[in-house]
Design an enzyme around this catalytic site. Sequence first.
Site, short mmCIF file in Angstrom:
data_model
loop_
_atom_site.label_atom_id
_atom_site.label_comp_id
_atom_site.label_asym_id
_atom_site.label_seq_id
_atom_site.Cartn_x
_atom_site.Cartn_y
_atom_site.Cartn_z
N GLU A 81 0.86 -1.18 0.00
CA GLU A 81 0.00 0.00 0.00
C GLU A 81 0.89 1.23 0.00
OE1 GLU A 81 -2.31 0.22 3.61
OE2 GLU A 81 -3.45 1.91 2.83
N CYS A 110 -6.64 2.85 0.97
CA CYS A 110 -7.51 4.01 0.72
C CYS A 110 -7.09 4.82 -0.50
CB CYS A 110 -7.56 4.89 1.95
SG CYS A 110 -8.29 4.05 3.37
N ASN A 126 -12.02 -0.95 -2.27
CA ASN A 126 -11.06 -1.25 -1.22
C ASN A 126 -11.77 -1.53 0.09
OD1 ASN A 126 -8.62 -1.33 0.37
ND2 ASN A 126 -9.19 0.71 1.08
N GLU A 127 -12.16 -0.48 0.77
CA GLU A 127 -12.81 -0.67 2.07
C GLU A 127 -14.16 0.05 1.99
OE1 GLU A 127 -10.93 1.00 5.63
OE2 GLU A 127 -10.37 -1.02 6.19
O1 AHR Z 1 -3.68 0.10 5.96
C1 AHR Z 1 -4.12 1.35 6.33
C2 AHR Z 1 -5.55 1.60 5.88
O2 AHR Z 1 -6.41 0.82 6.63
C3 AHR Z 1 -5.88 1.19 4.47
O3 AHR Z 1 -5.56 2.15 3.54
C4 AHR Z 1 -7.36 0.99 4.51
O4 AHR Z 1 -7.78 0.05 3.57
C5 AHR Z 1 -7.62 0.62 5.93
O5 AHR Z 1 -8.54 1.48 6.50
#
Ligand code: AHR
Length: 661
Positions: free
Chosen positions: A50, A247, A378-379
């Site tokens: 990431e 994110c 992603n989330e």
């Molecule tokens: O890993 C840090 C963050 O945690 C990532 O970007 C996100 O996917 C999660 O909230």
Amino acid sequence: MIAMNRINHFVCYLILILNSSSVFAQKTFVVKANEIKASIQPTMWGVFFEDINLGADGGIYAELVKNRSFEFKKPMMGWRVLGITKTEGDFQVLNRQDANTANPRYLQVTLDHATHDLGLTNEGFRGMGIKKDLRYDFSFMYRQRASDIKIYIELVSSKGETIGKTIIQTTDTGNNWEKLKASFIASETDLKSHLNIWFEGNGSIDLDMISLFPTDTWKNRPGGMRADMIQMLADMKPGFIRFPGGCIVEGYDLSQRYQWKKTIGPIEERQLIINRWNTEIVNRPTLDYFQTFGLGFFEYFQLAEDIGAEPLPILNCGMACQFNSSELVPLEGLDPYVKDAIDLIEFANADTTTYWGKIRASLGHAAPFHLKMLGIGNENWGPQYVERLQIFTKAIKAKYPDIKLVYSSGTDADGERFNYLNTTLRKMNADIIDEHYYRRPEWFLANAKRYDNYPKNGSKVFGGEYAAQSDHTVSINNKNTWLTALSEAAFMTGLERNADVVSMASYAPLFAHADGWQWTPDLIWVNNLQSYGTPDYYVQKLFSTNKGTKVVPITINNETVTGQDSLYATAAIDEAENDVVIKIVNASEKQQNHSISLEGINSVAAKGKLIVLKSDQLYSVNSFEHPQNIAPQESEIDIKGKKIQLNLSPYSFSILRIKMK
Ligand code: AHR
């Protein structure tokens, strides 16, 4: 202070509980090596790269010049003029927006009989890490309407000494941009050098893409990645690599989302955007955090191939980060997003007669990358996510039915949002559901049983982001302690035992730059020259490199070992090695002496391999000074017939490898 109190509180709690049963009676772990319970997927343990904590620019992307193309919000961020300008406007940032939308800005320098007295300096990413005797490649793009200009390139150490230099002679190029390169060898090692560029001559020169790379990159690729950091990933033998976030896939708003098509091809044509972590963590602002995309999707696929990991790209699903703007693409406007997904599969897999297959070949990779999985969102969460997923799924599965899609179950592994998605996505026959758990160590210990009662059929689970938080989520006081690592190891025994439910798992985040992080804890910490693995790293690496292929039962008194007397265990057969692989966590403060009985095997070798990760200090950590403070130790262990006497140290994670005959 609060953080330390909480840790102490937990440790006391743990010790109290454990002291109540002063001595642990000797027990027998029974392993039934011929009772296959589940297959362990080759993808079981992977990594999640990431771009956070200077993960890409300033991290694995080995470029040393910050803001090389003057595209940061403040065009001269990272740069400073050296010497005394004679006229207002000797250094001007010009914008050719109409002619070049991807890389509009460049620097125009006007020289009035300069004699090495006017120049520029670049500070790098918290300085530049330089190694003695290594060759460095300097390059830039320029356009010049003057006769001869001499440019002096100097690397200056933190002590102010010149530790590398070269001279470039430029000539009149008229209206054309040209690229020039020059190399030099550094004479010293230094953690925080900077780059000076001095001018000599008369007239005007336009500069762009000013770059400096070390030559010891991963696989010695020019303009490539930091080899020490990639080696740490390769050493884990990860089953997959998820990229590029996180994110950043979503972006603060949709204009800042990650768009893979803008990250391939010539680097000067890859359009920079701000990194979402630039201002996200209020008490860790990182105003110089941008994404130049020198490291883009082609490089990620290549990296996956290099380290033998299945690529798992994650794409934006038409929703910006729901912690930020929550911007949505209307359903009727989703087509370009869906097309990006379909085109990505063509880019990765199709033959070179196709549009995107041909582009892949033109970038130097005619063979397909064999993409098998793709993450949509992603989330993300809520019915808005489900509506968009349905559209993506229908289109992708119609064209590529074999591609497995990874869906998000939101930010947390329980609660209303999670329950809604978990139920809905299972009804949609999701291939793989991504669960995230950033929780305290107690949660990890208590959740070693989490998947014991999950449905065995249907959607598989991807533990896509997890890390035990020594303080609390998004606390900047979180540390990678032995306690966090040990609790993750206990939890991971539960993932492995339920390999028919969990097909993939990865710790998060992966990398953090010691001088530029926003989020902690993180698996691997780096500075400009060094990298070290946390205790959590060694837990991940040990699970991955001792994965096995089939789960077999390991029990005490016919019960799975999920925390009784603070013991956690799992066992597997490694068919390729013909080994039984046993993993046991002793999360108690006491040594525990137990035996292991191997059943369902004719005979085994007289000696086994024992790998132990331990510390009697639950909050001890690794560091640049003591990178191996907590690191695996290997030894041999005697096996008598099919019985092993195993002395488990306090707070230890042990792996036993036993050769079957
Ligand atoms: O890993 C840090 C963050 O945690 C990532 O970007 C996100 O996917 C999660 O909230």
